[in-house]
Design an enzyme around this catalytic site. Sequence first.
Site, short mmCIF file in Angstrom:
data_model
loop_
_atom_site.label_atom_id
_atom_site.label_comp_id
_atom_site.label_asym_id
_atom_site.label_seq_id
_atom_site.Cartn_x
_atom_site.Cartn_y
_atom_site.Cartn_z
N ASP A 79 11.77 -41.05 -13.16
CA ASP A 79 11.23 -39.69 -13.16
C ASP A 79 11.73 -38.85 -11.99
OD1 ASP A 79 9.84 -40.56 -11.02
OD2 ASP A 79 7.86 -40.48 -11.94
N CYS A 108 0.84 -1.20 0.00
CA CYS A 108 0.00 0.00 0.00
C CYS A 108 0.88 1.25 0.00
CB CYS A 108 -0.88 0.00 1.23
SG CYS A 108 0.07 -0.10 2.73
N ASP A 125 11.31 -42.96 -8.01
CA ASP A 125 12.44 -43.85 -8.25
C ASP A 125 13.67 -43.43 -7.45
OD1 ASP A 125 11.06 -45.38 -10.17
OD2 ASP A 125 11.41 -43.83 -11.66
N CYS A 135 2.84 2.49 3.01
CA CYS A 135 4.12 1.87 3.41
C CYS A 135 5.29 2.79 3.09
CB CYS A 135 4.33 0.55 2.67
SG CYS A 135 2.96 -0.59 2.82
N ASP A 179 13.13 -47.22 -16.45
CA ASP A 179 11.79 -47.36 -15.91
C ASP A 179 10.83 -47.36 -17.11
OD1 ASP A 179 9.73 -47.28 -14.01
OD2 ASP A 179 9.55 -45.11 -14.25
#
Lengths: 758, 118
Positions: A643, A27, A647, A30, A443
């Site tokens: 991946d 804002c 694994d 600040c 895999d």
Amino acid sequence: MNKLTGKLDNPLANKSTQELIIEGAGCASCVGKIELALKSIPDVDNAEMNFALRTVLVTGQVSVDLLIKAIETIGYNAKSANEASDDELLDEKEIADQKYYIRLMRQMWVALGLGVPLMIYSLAGGPMTVDTTLERGVWLFIGLLCAAIMYFAGKHFYVGAWKSFTNHTANMDTLIALGTGTAWIYSMVVVFFPMALPEMARHVYFEATAMIIGLINLGLALEVKARGRTSDAIKRLIGLQAKTARVVRDKKEIDIAIEQVLLNDIVRVRPGEKIPVDGMVTQGHTSIDESMLTGEPMPVEKFEEDEVVAGTLNKSGSILFKATRVGKDTALAQIINMVKRAQNSKPPIGRLADIISAYFVPVIMITAIVSALVWLNFGPDPALAFAVVSATTVLIIACPCALGLATPMSVMVGVGKAAEAGVLIRNGEALQTASKITAMILDKTGTITEGAPKVTDIVIADNNYTEEYILTVASSIESGSEHPLAQAIVDSTIEKGIDPENVTDFHAIAGHGVEAVFNDHKLLFGNQKLMLKYGVALNGFVAQAQQLAKEAKTPMYLAIDKKLAAIIAVSDPIKSDSIEAIKRLQANGIRVVMLTGDNRATANAVAKKVGITEVFAEVLPEDKANKVAELQAQGEIVGMTGDGINDAPALALANVGFAIGTGTDVAIESADITLMRGSLHGLADAIAVSKATLRNIKQNLFGAFIYNVAGVPFAAGVLYPFFGLLLNPVIAGAAMAFSSLTVVSNANRLRFFKPQDH
Amino acid sequence: MMIINLIGLALIALIVWWFWLYKPEKAVDSSIESITIVVNNGVYQPSRIKVAAGKKTTLHFFRKDGSPCAATVIFPNVEVSEELPLEINKSVELPPMPSGEYPFHCPMKMYTGTLIVE
């Protein structure tokens, strides 16, 4: 900002103006709070905040840390905007290298300006001895000129040698300073006290001193030039970063430097622009070319809530996205960081060179002394002159810099080359081990196959149920599962307009399937093991399931109240280039093994299609690592490709873990090597680059070792008793100067290496 | 000749002691004073630095030497390597380390230093 001009005499001096980027200032009120907090610091003269840019400019002699602390105490975060970005640092490095190159070349010309005429005079048969008063006067003048050259063109060697000596270390400067210093001091002794020496020993070596300084400066200058080219890959990666971003602040779109983009900023990207920071699309739809990061040529469609990655190119639509990672946290920044880190790490092969380098210089100093003593004691006349020449030549020829450069230069180019192919190598050790892999475990799901399965068959086992009901039940139970096959079932039912319903008591049983309660019915959904575990009678349906599996489909049994209701088959298409990539691996003599939790028949069918003969099927996630250990026990050096998340244990246990990912944090951090694109060609490329890099390192090490192993004894004079040969110090200087250049140039040859056209 | 030979042997002994046997005791404690390690003329100054065990450490480097080798500092045991820009302060963050001695050096090992973690 004074990134490029900020030449500080005192390293700790504070700048008079500093720019800070403020985070958390949402804002306008600040502004006053922040300015007041900064102005209350005694040495701050002024603080002015630009709310639109969220930056504050502070004048005064105060450290940036203090300013940041002051802002943090009132509840905001701040960082210095004065930190140079990667491309600015790279520009600055190039400017610094250029300046250094010019300085070295100037020093080279000054030294050779004296050395070359003297050398020509000597080669033309001009006397280099001191016998008459005139000769003394002339050589004294040349000796003083040589001293001036040693100061202007070689001061850095002498200062470096002295500083190293006082630090109890010895380096290349030590050898050069000792070698040229010995030659000059001996020559001056000849000039001042010729009568104290035998007539044959009244030889001066000023040309050697000047030539050696000139040639070594030339060698260093050429090395600076050649080194610049080895970091091309980093330059290209840094070049992917956008320089500015268009952010929405206070309902206005403003262009700011990417360093000033804050977390949660809304960023606008138009067609043809680069994505400046990582984020999540909040509005709009587009297609994005991610090839520069992943090597994947097809643009990727992006909709709301999809992630976008810094450095990629927006092709078609205009989107707004929320910044989720900025600055050093973006995936691209992390990749650049990782490549830099890996480029500077050392593979085990370099350790031997390291150990030798650490002891080399003092050993050479001792060798030079021993050589001089041997010549003095046993050498022919003029023994003193021979002693000086051999000691000087030993010191000059033995520089270990080529040895020190042999490994890092090749690693730098090799890691960069891999990054260009979308392969991120974590460190030098992974690079070296990848070249020795003898067995590669792949895999199945997501590695060999697309990892996006689809429902292909529904076999009703109990006629009380319709296909629609079976799908409703299956998708309801699977909507709670994260397994890729579960997602396929949910997607298929949604496509048919069926919505999953809620289930209770859901449990996933690793390696078996899932169980749950649906409308008071006990459901079991998974593989044959699950059915056997709960005593579900499969009657004649096993044969049908096996038939589906032979067609590379994965059959899953659905039991309702412990009675088989249906078999649902799902198929995961094999990636278009898996077959070719696996052939490349096998052609390199690598034993390729497939690993999957899927049933044996499906696994065999997929393996057959892609040309793999060894299959580990129906492997539970916790047993994947055991399969890696099994191959290792057979003496194989095992690469494991998966991946990167489920694994993980197997990836960690393998000699080299390859994660297939798209630059996610987990993949980058956990694997030894990350393949940025889905294709297995990345795997074959990684191994090819690794082999080429190791070959290059071996060539470099061989060159450097042979040069020192053969050069030092020759310089010490071991060939003299047999052939009358003694190496000239100038030749030693030239050889030493160009040895590093040879190593760097050989490493640069790797830049032209192509893993394979595909 | 005997004297020359003795001088030669004494020089060899001096080299062995000076470069290999001598163990410098003095180290600058980074917890007491903020340290900037100056990289120049073939050495890191200071080159022996004490840091606290089990805590993240930030070291500040300031490179004055233009040679390309000095441009990178490597901490091999913790897999950290950083580019050091010329004549600009550069902070290098190191992860928490257990007690022990950790060498750091440039890629060619011409610049060498030691972190004493305790």
